[in-house]
Design a protein around this motif. Structure first.
Motif, PDB file in Angstrom:
ATOM      1  N   ALA A 248      11.381  98.686 -17.224  1.00 25.91           N
ATOM      2  CA  ALA A 248      11.707  99.381 -18.461  1.00 25.91           C
ATOM      3  C   ALA A 248      10.547  99.334 -19.444  1.00 25.91           C
ATOM      4  O   ALA A 248      10.232 100.333 -20.099  1.00 25.91           O
ATOM      5  CB  ALA A 248      12.963  98.779 -19.085  1.00 25.91           C
ATOM      6  N   CYS A 249       9.898  98.181 -19.563  1.00 23.98           N
ATOM      7  CA  CYS A 249       8.742  98.078 -20.465  1.00 23.98           C
ATOM      8  C   CYS A 249       7.622  99.005 -20.014  1.00 23.98           C
ATOM      9  O   CYS A 249       6.952  99.650 -20.832  1.00 23.98           O
ATOM     10  CB  CYS A 249       8.248  96.634 -20.529  1.00 23.98           C
ATOM     11  N   ALA A 250       7.409  99.102 -18.715  1.00 28.00           N
ATOM     12  CA  ALA A 250       6.355  99.967 -18.183  1.00 28.00           C
ATOM     13  C   ALA A 250       6.665 101.441 -18.448  1.00 28.00           C
ATOM     14  O   ALA A 250       5.751 102.258 -18.601  1.00 28.00           O
ATOM     15  CB  ALA A 250       6.192  99.720 -16.689  1.00 28.00           C
ATOM     16  N   ALA A 251       7.941 101.790 -18.494  1.00 23.65           N
ATOM     17  CA  ALA A 251       8.338 103.186 -18.711  1.00 23.65           C
ATOM     18  C   ALA A 251       8.297 103.602 -20.166  1.00 23.65           C
ATOM     19  O   ALA A 251       8.337 104.795 -20.479  1.00 23.65           O
ATOM     20  CB  ALA A 251       9.753 103.403 -18.162  1.00 23.65           C
ATOM     21  N   ALA A 252       8.209 102.641 -21.072  1.00 26.14           N
ATOM     22  CA  ALA A 252       8.401 102.907 -22.500  1.00 26.14           C
ATOM     23  C   ALA A 252       7.124 103.422 -23.160  1.00 26.14           C
ATOM     24  O   ALA A 252       6.511 102.742 -23.975  1.00 26.14           O
ATOM     25  CB  ALA A 252       8.893 101.648 -23.206  1.00 26.14           C
ATOM     26  N   GLY A 253       6.722 104.640 -22.826  1.00 22.25           N
ATOM     27  CA  GLY A 253       5.541 105.232 -23.421  1.00 22.25           C
ATOM     28  C   GLY A 253       5.859 106.477 -24.204  1.00 22.25           C
ATOM     29  O   GLY A 253       6.993 106.972 -24.204  1.00 22.25           O
ATOM     30  N   PRO A 254       4.879 107.053 -24.897  1.00 28.52           N
ATOM     31  CA  PRO A 254       5.118 108.249 -25.713  1.00 28.52           C
ATOM     32  C   PRO A 254       5.570 109.426 -24.859  1.00 28.52           C
ATOM     33  O   PRO A 254       5.069 109.648 -23.755  1.00 28.52           O
ATOM     34  CB  PRO A 254       3.743 108.515 -26.343  1.00 28.52           C
ATOM     35  N   GLY A 255       6.544 110.158 -25.377  1.00 24.13           N
ATOM     36  CA  GLY A 255       7.070 111.308 -24.670  1.00 24.13           C
ATOM     37  C   GLY A 255       8.180 110.999 -23.692  1.00 24.13           C
ATOM     38  O   GLY A 255       8.794 111.923 -23.145  1.00 24.13           O
ATOM     39  N   MET A 256       8.469 109.718 -23.473  1.00 21.10           N
ATOM     40  CA  MET A 256       9.527 109.335 -22.542  1.00 21.10           C
ATOM     41  C   MET A 256      10.878 109.369 -23.252  1.00 21.10           C
ATOM     42  O   MET A 256      11.042 108.777 -24.311  1.00 21.10           O
ATOM     43  CB  MET A 256       9.276 107.925 -22.010  1.00 21.10           C
ATOM     44  N   PRO A 257      11.857 110.067 -22.687  1.00 16.05           N
ATOM     45  CA  PRO A 257      13.193 110.027 -23.291  1.00 16.05           C
ATOM     46  C   PRO A 257      13.765 108.605 -23.258  1.00 16.05           C
ATOM     47  O   PRO A 257      13.572 107.874 -22.281  1.00 16.05           O
ATOM     48  CB  PRO A 257      14.018 110.965 -22.396  1.00 16.05           C
ATOM     49  N   CYS A 258      14.468 108.221 -24.300  1.00 16.97           N
ATOM     50  CA  CYS A 258      15.052 106.878 -24.361  1.00 16.97           C
ATOM     51  C   CYS A 258      15.911 106.600 -23.145  1.00 16.97           C
ATOM     52  O   CYS A 258      15.909 105.491 -22.605  1.00 16.97           O
ATOM     53  CB  CYS A 258      15.871 106.733 -25.636  1.00 16.97           C
ATOM     54  N   GLU A 259      16.667 107.602 -22.693  1.00 19.70           N
ATOM     55  CA  GLU A 259      17.560 107.370 -21.564  1.00 19.70           C
ATOM     56  C   GLU A 259      16.803 107.070 -20.277  1.00 19.70           C
ATOM     57  O   GLU A 259      17.337 106.411 -19.381  1.00 19.70           O
ATOM     58  CB  GLU A 259      18.498 108.552 -21.368  1.00 19.70           C
ATOM     59  N   GLU A 260      15.558 107.514 -20.176  1.00 11.36           N
ATOM     60  CA  GLU A 260      14.781 107.235 -18.974  1.00 11.36           C
ATOM     61  C   GLU A 260      14.297 105.787 -18.938  1.00 11.36           C
ATOM     62  O   GLU A 260      14.105 105.216 -17.863  1.00 11.36           O
ATOM     63  CB  GLU A 260      13.607 108.195 -18.863  1.00 11.36           C
ATOM     64  N   VAL A 261      14.087 105.193 -20.102  1.00 11.76           N
ATOM     65  CA  VAL A 261      13.750 103.771 -20.159  1.00 11.76           C
ATOM     66  C   VAL A 261      14.950 102.954 -19.698  1.00 11.76           C
ATOM     67  O   VAL A 261      14.826 101.995 -18.930  1.00 11.76           O
ATOM     68  CB  VAL A 261      13.302 103.360 -21.571  1.00 11.76           C
ATOM     69  N   ASP A 262      16.130 103.359 -20.165  1.00 20.01           N
ATOM     70  CA  ASP A 262      17.354 102.711 -19.706  1.00 20.01           C
ATOM     71  C   ASP A 262      17.506 102.871 -18.191  1.00 20.01           C
ATOM     72  O   ASP A 262      17.829 101.914 -17.477  1.00 20.01           O
ATOM     73  CB  ASP A 262      18.562 103.330 -20.415  1.00 20.01           C
ATOM     74  N   ARG A 263      17.233 104.073 -17.700  1.00 19.37           N
ATOM     75  CA  ARG A 263      17.386 104.336 -16.280  1.00 19.37           C
ATOM     76  C   ARG A 263      16.422 103.468 -15.453  1.00 19.37           C
ATOM     77  O   ARG A 263      16.769 102.981 -14.381  1.00 19.37           O
ATOM     78  CB  ARG A 263      17.137 105.809 -15.978  1.00 19.37           C
ATOM     79  N   ALA A 264      15.213 103.252 -15.974  1.00 17.22           N
ATOM     80  CA  ALA A 264      14.213 102.481 -15.234  1.00 17.22           C
ATOM     81  C   ALA A 264      14.688 101.066 -14.949  1.00 17.22           C
ATOM     82  O   ALA A 264      14.493 100.539 -13.842  1.00 17.22           O
ATOM     83  CB  ALA A 264      12.896 102.452 -16.010  1.00 17.22           C
ATOM     84  N   SER A 265      15.323 100.432 -15.935  1.00 18.30           N
ATOM     85  CA  SER A 265      15.830  99.071 -15.704  1.00 18.30           C
ATOM     86  C   SER A 265      17.075  99.086 -14.842  1.00 18.30           C
ATOM     87  O   SER A 265      17.252  98.257 -13.938  1.00 18.30           O
ATOM     88  CB  SER A 265      16.122  98.374 -17.040  1.00 18.30           C
ATOM     89  N   ARG A 266      17.932 100.073 -15.080  1.00 17.36           N
ATOM     90  CA  ARG A 266      19.213 100.128 -14.379  1.00 17.36           C
ATOM     91  C   ARG A 266      19.025 100.385 -12.881  1.00 17.36           C
ATOM     92  O   ARG A 266      19.726  99.803 -12.045  1.00 17.36           O
ATOM     93  CB  ARG A 266      20.087 101.216 -15.013  1.00 17.36           C
ATOM     94  N   GLU A 267      18.065 101.238 -12.528  1.00 17.19           N
ATOM     95  CA  GLU A 267      17.848 101.565 -11.121  1.00 17.19           C
ATOM     96  C   GLU A 267      17.407 100.344 -10.323  1.00 17.19           C
ATOM     97  O   GLU A 267      17.803 100.168  -9.170  1.00 17.19           O
ATOM     98  CB  GLU A 267      16.819 102.684 -10.992  1.00 17.19           C
ATOM     99  N   VAL A 268      16.571  99.477 -10.935  1.00 21.58           N
ATOM    100  CA  VAL A 268      16.129  98.270 -10.234  1.00 21.58           C
ATOM    101  C   VAL A 268      17.323  97.396  -9.893  1.00 21.58           C
ATOM    102  O   VAL A 268      17.453  96.900  -8.764  1.00 21.58           O
ATOM    103  CB  VAL A 268      15.107  97.491 -11.085  1.00 21.58           C
ATOM    104  N   LEU A 269      18.209  97.202 -10.864  1.00 19.29           N
ATOM    105  CA  LEU A 269      19.372  96.346 -10.624  1.00 19.29           C
ATOM    106  C   LEU A 269      20.361  96.997  -9.668  1.00 19.29           C
ATOM    107  O   LEU A 269      20.988  96.302  -8.853  1.00 19.29           O
ATOM    108  CB  LEU A 269      20.041  95.989 -11.953  1.00 19.29           C
TER     109      LEU A 269
END
Length: 352
Positions: A248-269
């Motif tokens: 999730a931290c790696a995904a949290a860059g400019p232009g990234m939708p907030c929901e995609e940061v959530d998705r990045a952590s959720r998919e791993v689990l």
């Protein structure tokens, strides 16, 4: 105003502090910043609060001040400064009794929440705000670094939390907002605070702590500890949780939708088989409030922009057994993300 509003009505709380620097005490007497589309702003303030208001940063802004006495109607006084208004916005934290009094005083005006306007300002932090958040994060990191002094078998959660609160204040916060110490099965409740449960050898313990600094900016960081050797079923998911937080931290860059940061952590689990036990959003914005925009959650298409600050805190919660959460405050930069919390995220095994 570009939002089509005739006025903003802002009472004591984070919005007033953001706009003026005035950390006014919320009382039953009305203090209100009136920002008009036509005309200069004015502050409506009880006569007995005038000195305090002038001594605050608001006194340096040169705003008009309208003082009212104990037998005056401050809502009618405020309404008199807003002739012919059609749309007014009240701050999101305004007490219901005050919002209703404004509705009575301005019967012809449509009333709505000011958050739709102010959130666009507050969720993009400037350099001074980011530095205030860094100071707060460093202070709470220093508290986590001392956890081995307090967290051990034989002590209650409440005893450990008291030591943590004292340390939060000693590290420069003016207020300890929360000190979650969730041991053993209590760790499966994300918002457990403290109890008189005695911590036992082998217990995983979730410690989520934060406070407010003199500048008004908040800290919030979670680490999970083990008091002695933790159980195997806990170790089975802790590594996946670390990977989820990293993703999730790696995904949290400019232009990234907030929901995609959530998705990045959720998919791993989910891929590791623990997704059903991650029962909350990945994060929340932080600033003058511990929880504010932007929210890192499914369905939020808000694009991250430089200066936005938020938590990244996936968790796994096994009812009746234990839980774990890892949380850092992260700032979106021009080319990625900066973690403000730097305490190690590996499981810290303390003396049993």
């Amino acid at each position: 105003m570009a939002a089509g509003l005739d006025a903003l009505l802002v009472t004591p709380g984070p919005d007033l502090r953001y706009l003026t620097g005035y950390d006014a005490v919320a009382l039953e007497r009305l203090t209100c910043l009136v920002v008009r589309a036509v005309g200069d702003p004015v502050v409506v303030v009880p006569q007995l609060e005038v000195a305090a208001a002038l001594a605050s940063p608001i006194g340096e802004l040169g705003l008009g001040m309208l003082a009212w006495g104990e037998t005056d109607d401050p809502y009618a006084l405020t309404a008199a400064t807003l002739p012919g208004v059609n749309r007014v916005a009240v701050d999101d934290r305004m007490w219901a009794v005050k919002a209703l009094a404004f509705r009575h005083a301005l019967p012809d005006a449509e009333q709505e929440a000011a958050g739709t306007v102010l959130r666009e300002l507050r969720m993009r932090k400037d350099a001074a705000e980011l530095e205030a958040l860094r100071v707060a994060a460093a202070a709470i990191d220093r508290v986590h670094a001392r956890m081995g002094e307090w967290l051990r078998a034989g002590r209650t959660e409440r005893e450990v939390a008291k030591d943590i609160v004292d340390a939060i204040l000693a590290e420069g916060h003016v207020r300890a907002d929360f000190a979650i110490v969730a041991s053993g099965p209590n760790g499966a409740s994300p918002h457990h605070e403290v109890s008189d449960r005695v911590i036992a050898a082998g217990d995983p313990v979730v410690v989520d702590i934060g406070g407010t600094t003199a500048q008004g900016y908040c800290s919030d960081s979670t680490r999970t500890y083990a008091v002695g050797e933790p159980p195997e079923d806990f170790l089975a998911y802790y590594g996946a949780l670390q990977q989820a937080q990293e993703a999730a931290c790696a995904a949290a860059g400019p232009g990234m939708p907030c929901e995609e940061v959530d998705r990045a952590s959720r998919e791993v689990l989910e891929e590791a088989g623990w997704g059903d036990l991650f029962i909350h959003r990945t994060g929340h914005g932080i600033g003058l409030e511990t929880h504010e925009d932007p929210y890192i959650v499914a369905g939020n298409r808000q694009l991250l922009e430089p200066g936005m600050a938020f938590s990244v805190e996936p968790g796994v919660y096994v009812a009746g057994r234990h839980g774990a959460r890892i949380e850092d405050i992260v700032v979106c930069t021009t080319d990625g993300a900066e973690r403000l919390n730097i305490q190690p995220r590996d499981l810290a095994v303390l003396g049993g």
